[in-house]
Design an enzyme around this catalytic site. Structure first.
Site, PDB file in Angstrom:
ATOM      1  N   ASP A 372      29.877  76.945  29.241  1.00 21.13           N
ATOM      2  CA  ASP A 372      29.036  75.755  29.334  1.00 21.13           C
ATOM      3  C   ASP A 372      29.766  74.581  30.014  1.00 21.13           C
ATOM      4  OD1 ASP A 372      27.129  73.886  28.865  1.00 21.13           O
ATOM      5  OD2 ASP A 372      27.122  74.086  26.678  1.00 21.13           O
ATOM      6  N   ARG A 448      20.695  70.362  18.571  1.00 21.50           N
ATOM      7  CA  ARG A 448      21.793  70.264  19.539  1.00 21.50           C
ATOM      8  C   ARG A 448      21.387  69.367  20.713  1.00 21.50           C
ATOM      9  NH1 ARG A 448      25.438  74.191  23.312  1.00 21.50           N
ATOM     10  NH2 ARG A 448      27.425  73.572  22.458  1.00 21.50           N
ATOM     11  N   LYS A 481      26.558  85.086  30.819  1.00 17.99           N
ATOM     12  CA  LYS A 481      26.383  84.950  29.366  1.00 17.99           C
ATOM     13  C   LYS A 481      25.081  84.186  29.185  1.00 17.99           C
ATOM     14  CE  LYS A 481      28.781  82.840  25.392  1.00 17.99           C
ATOM     15  NZ  LYS A 481      30.009  82.122  25.024  1.00 17.99           N
ATOM     16  N   ASP A 483      22.773  82.352  26.923  1.00 24.78           N
ATOM     17  CA  ASP A 483      22.861  81.679  25.616  1.00 24.78           C
ATOM     18  C   ASP A 483      21.514  81.075  25.206  1.00 24.78           C
ATOM     19  OD1 ASP A 483      24.063  80.655  23.349  1.00 24.78           O
ATOM     20  OD2 ASP A 483      25.609  79.516  24.403  1.00 24.78           O
ATOM     21  N   ASP A 553      29.649  82.806  16.721  1.00 15.79           N
ATOM     22  CA  ASP A 553      30.509  81.708  17.161  1.00 15.79           C
ATOM     23  C   ASP A 553      31.742  81.610  16.279  1.00 15.79           C
ATOM     24  OD1 ASP A 553      29.265  80.842  19.385  1.00 15.79           O
ATOM     25  OD2 ASP A 553      28.173  79.203  18.451  1.00 15.79           O
TER      26      ASP A 553
HETATM   27  C1  DGJ Z   1      27.131  78.727  21.897  1.00 14.91           C
HETATM   28  C2  DGJ Z   1      27.906  79.959  22.216  1.00 14.91           C
HETATM   29  O1  DGJ Z   1      27.796  80.890  21.197  1.00 14.91           O
HETATM   30  C3  DGJ Z   1      29.331  79.581  22.519  1.00 14.91           C
HETATM   31  O2  DGJ Z   1      30.105  80.727  22.714  1.00 14.91           O
HETATM   32  C4  DGJ Z   1      29.347  78.691  23.714  1.00 14.91           C
HETATM   33  O3  DGJ Z   1      28.887  79.397  24.830  1.00 14.91           O
HETATM   34  C5  DGJ Z   1      28.495  77.476  23.465  1.00 14.91           C
HETATM   35  N1  DGJ Z   1      27.182  77.835  23.040  1.00 14.91           N
HETATM   36  C6  DGJ Z   1      28.402  76.629  24.706  1.00 14.91           C
HETATM   37  O4  DGJ Z   1      27.541  75.606  24.570  1.00 14.91           O
END
Ligand code: DGJ
Length: 731
Positions: A372, A448, A481, A483, A553
């Site tokens: 990110d 968020r 990735k 997300d 996470d």
């Molecule tokens: C949530 C993800 O699970 C993290 O690994 C990371 O990519 C953050 N978001 C970035 O905002």
């Protein structure tokens, strides 16, 4: 009698028996003289018409369908194949429909069946696929007694894999439209047994916690209304005998191949019978079906084992790895990656990334992943989502140049997206405020600091596809990735009329699948890792598009050992994204040795997530060796049979084992050491009793000794002591 390898149909007088067989299981249904499709059996093979087990008690207040003049025959007490609402079965229904006259009863009876070679697929939804004719499919058509509403029950039988897939299609042949209130994928009635439920609950950074509870007289619900399958509950369930453990006993497992709102209901009824139904969550769903339209429900993957939970997990691991995950990386070794998130968060430029990437390359890491913060204006989580073009001012060089510098060291390059979200502080929002999910006249809640973008709209999906594919092409991206960092609230879409707003949740998931399908199709060499604030969307639906998912996470080795333990009941190790991170751990504050972090992360799709340039030479040497070890054992870890050797919630250690025909790897951590303690002795599993096994110190044991006597673990010292024992089979 009609037989198709594994599907046998026996017609006798007014009855028809459907018998589905896999290597070690049998699934039986019967059409009776009232054309009711009864469920007779799912369990071990018996070669018997299991009707003899059905009791027909005369139970007060359990009434009869109109044509029956026999108080012992009641839909309220019989096991049925697909339970209907409103016609006298008062247990949890699988389907509920509102007709044009406002009534909501449906009484489905048998019409016809057909058998096909191969596996059916499901329109617009992911489903298990067959390889080399390893599946046969059965369709049973049911029809409502008083309307032209049909339900087609689908069964895909994978003989060798002990798997049966199920799904239902609802077709409206009425002249007028109908409304589906509930359209579940399956129902399973279990008339006998003293049973437990195993489910996987959790929260952000603590997903899929194992919990085993007895079934009493109650309705248990495990569900999500968050728009994703969720951190809080996995769309998977295991029902097992009270005495079932890892090695012994009968157990059933079911996992829904769906990434949105779901519900599993489990009822212990008045007669101690158990019913389980699962599908799209009806609390957030309704669907209008016009004349001649069909609705496709998501697939359930079902398995039965009479050899306990390990065998059940092996069945799920096998089908998910070989018949759910697709593409180049489904079976291939995945690149060992380094991700910059916990190393830098939003505070980086291209030079910092290059510093990490260069050290990573020297240690044998295969891929650099830029997380990110690389796009739009994004120095915190308050802005930028939706502006999917590189921020060259922040990076201090074009993204393309950064990628080619990383690639010049032979390292692949991956990048982060959160396509389903939008920040109010973004150019995208300023230009298209109506693309954000919010209810007209109501201020939307933020989570968020962000809003969800409405991917039920094709213009939004087109924008996202164009933006993502442009970056992939322009910069030769090897991995993304994907997300998703909030739950969906304030649900509303301009793409639907006011009366159809409750279709939004499902249409959102269909939009996601369409986007992912297009990317998979157009970029066959791209590896996509799923993510939802870690493992908030860890389900077999996502695994159809992404062969690995960031599991949590939480990168703390101790917490992770519990998260990965729960995840492993259904999901194969290759699907579990798992990284070594810095200490004190950023989520738990715990300090664990590097060796503990490595051993836990290796039990997954392995990677790193820390600033390598802050580590000592000793740690860097250790990492180099760990990567070599992982690469050496990668095939065994991803393809071998996985055994849980402990329950980390109860034991002082988390231990697991990978077994192939040639070798064995025992890994784990001992949580705490005590003075003057005997070494732990662990019985291994899945070995050849008669063969000999040799460890790296040249100790030789028979398989029988290792499985019955066990192996002594090394003497532990300190906390979170890592264990890694490799044994080779001798021929
Ligand atoms: C949530 C993800 O699970 C993290 O690994 C990371 O990519 C953050 N978001 C970035 O905002």
């Amino acid at each position: 009698m009609e037989v198709c390898l594994v599907i046998e149909v026996v017609k006798k007088d007014e009855e028809i028996i459907f018998n589905l067989e896999t290597k070690n299981s049998m699934y039986q249904m019967k059409v009776d003289k009232y054309n009711v499709l009864k469920h007779l059996w799912y369990g071990s093979k018996t070669s018997t018409d299991m009707e003899y087990l059905l009791d027909y008690p005369d139970v007060g207040f359990s009434g009869q369908i109109n044509e029956v003049d026999d108080s012992t025959y009641s839909l309220d007490t019989l096991p049925v194949e697909y339970s209907c609402f409103g016609v006298g079965d008062f247990r949890v229904p699988a389907i509920s429909v509102i007709h044009s006259n406002g009534s909501d009863a449906i009484d489905l009876r048998y019409q016809s069946y057909s058998i096909k070679k191969g596996k059916y697929s499901i329109k617009d939804l992911p489903s298990v696929y067959s390889n080399n004719d390893d599946c046969d499919s059965l369709e049973i058509v049911l029809k409502d007694t008083s309307s032209d509403i049909y339900v087609i029950l689908k069964y895909g039988v994978f003989n060798d894999k002990d798997i049966i897939c199920r799904s239902a299609v609802i077709r409206n042949e009425e002249d007028s439209k109908i409304c589906l209130n509930k359209a579940f994928s399956m129902c399973l009635d279990i008339p006998y047994g003293s049973l437990d439920i195993i489910h996987f609950h959790g929260r952000h950074a603590m997903e899929r916690q194992f919990e085993r509870i007895p079934i009493t007289h109650n309705i248990y619900e495990f569900s999500s209304t968050r728009g994703t399958s969720s951190h809080q509950e996995s769309p998977s369930i295991i029902i097992c005998d009270k005495n079932c453990n890892e090695e012994f006993g009968d157990c059933f497992g079911a996992t829904l191949m769906y990434s949105g709102n779901f519900k599993i209901q489990l009822e212990g009824d008045q007669l101690n019978q158990v019913r389980m139904v699962m599908g799209i969550n009806p609390d957030t769903f309704s669907w209008t079906l016009n004349h001649n339209e069909e609705f496709y429900t998501p697939e359930v993957i079902l398995s039965f084992s009479n050899e306990g939970l390990s065998k059940l997990s092996h069945n799920f691991h096998d089908i998910i790895r070989n018949n759910v995950c697709r593409g180049k990386y489904s079976l291939e070794s995945r690149p060992v990656l380094i991700n910059n998130w916990e190393a830098t968060y939003f505070d980086f430029d291209a030079f910092k990334i290059l510093d990490i990437a260069n050290t990573a390359a020297s240690l044998g890491i295969d891929m650099m992943v830029l997380d990110d913060g690389w796009f739009g204006k994004r120095d915190s989580d308050k802005s930028g989502l939706g502006d999917w073009y590189a921020n060259e001012d922040k990076l201090k060089m074009p993204l393309k140049d950064l990628v080619s510098k990383v690639k010049s060291r032979g390292t692949k390059f991956g990048i982060w997206f959160e396509p389903e979200m939008i920040s109010e502080d973004s150019n995208l929002y300023r230009n298209h405020p109506d693309w954000a999910v919010k209810i007209p006249g109501r201020k939307p809640g933020r989570s968020r600091n962000q809003l969800v973008i409405d991917i039920t709209r094709s213009d939004v999906r087109d924008y996202l596809y164009e933006s993502i594919s442009r970056i992939i092409k322009d910069c030769s991206i090897d991995y993304i990735k994907w997300d998703f960092n909030r739950s969906i609230s304030d649900v509303y879409t301009y793409s639907l009329s006011s009366s159809n707003q409750k279709e939004m949740g499902h249409r959102f998931v269909l939009g996601l699948y369409e986007l992912l399908e297009k990317l998979n199709h157009d970029f066959p060499n791209l590896l996509i890792e799923g993510c939802c604030g870690g493992g908030g969307r860890f389900d077999a639906g996502m695994l159809y598009y992404c062969p690995q998912i960031w599991c949590s996470d939480n990168t703390d080795a101790y917490d992770r050992s519990k998260i990965q333990y729960g995840t492993s009941f259904i999901f194969p190790i290759s699907t579990i994204g798992s990284h070594v991170s810095a200490v004190p751990n950023h989520q738990s504050g715990r300090i664990t040795p590097l060796s503990a972090r490595s051993v836990v992360a290796m039990s997954g799709s392995f990677g790193y997530e820390l600033d390598l340039n802050t580590l000592s030479d000793t740690d860097l040497e250790k990492i180099k060796q760990d990567i070599k070890d992982f690469k050496k054992y990668n095939k065994l870890i991803h393809n071998g049979d996985y055994y849980r050797l402990s329950n980390p919630n109860d034991d002082n250690f988390a231990l697991w084992e990978f077994v192939s025909d040639e070798e064995v790897l025992v890994q784990g951590i001992i949580f705490r050491s005590e003075a003057n303690q005997l070494r732990y002795n662990i019985k291994l599993r899945g070995l050849d009793s008669d063969k000999k096994y040799i460890d790296s110190n040249n100790n030789v044991y028979t398989g029988s000794a290792l499985m019955n006597g066990g192996i002594l673990l090394p003497k532990s010292s300190g906390d979170y002591y890592s264990v890694m024992i490799h044994l080779k089979k001798q021929y």
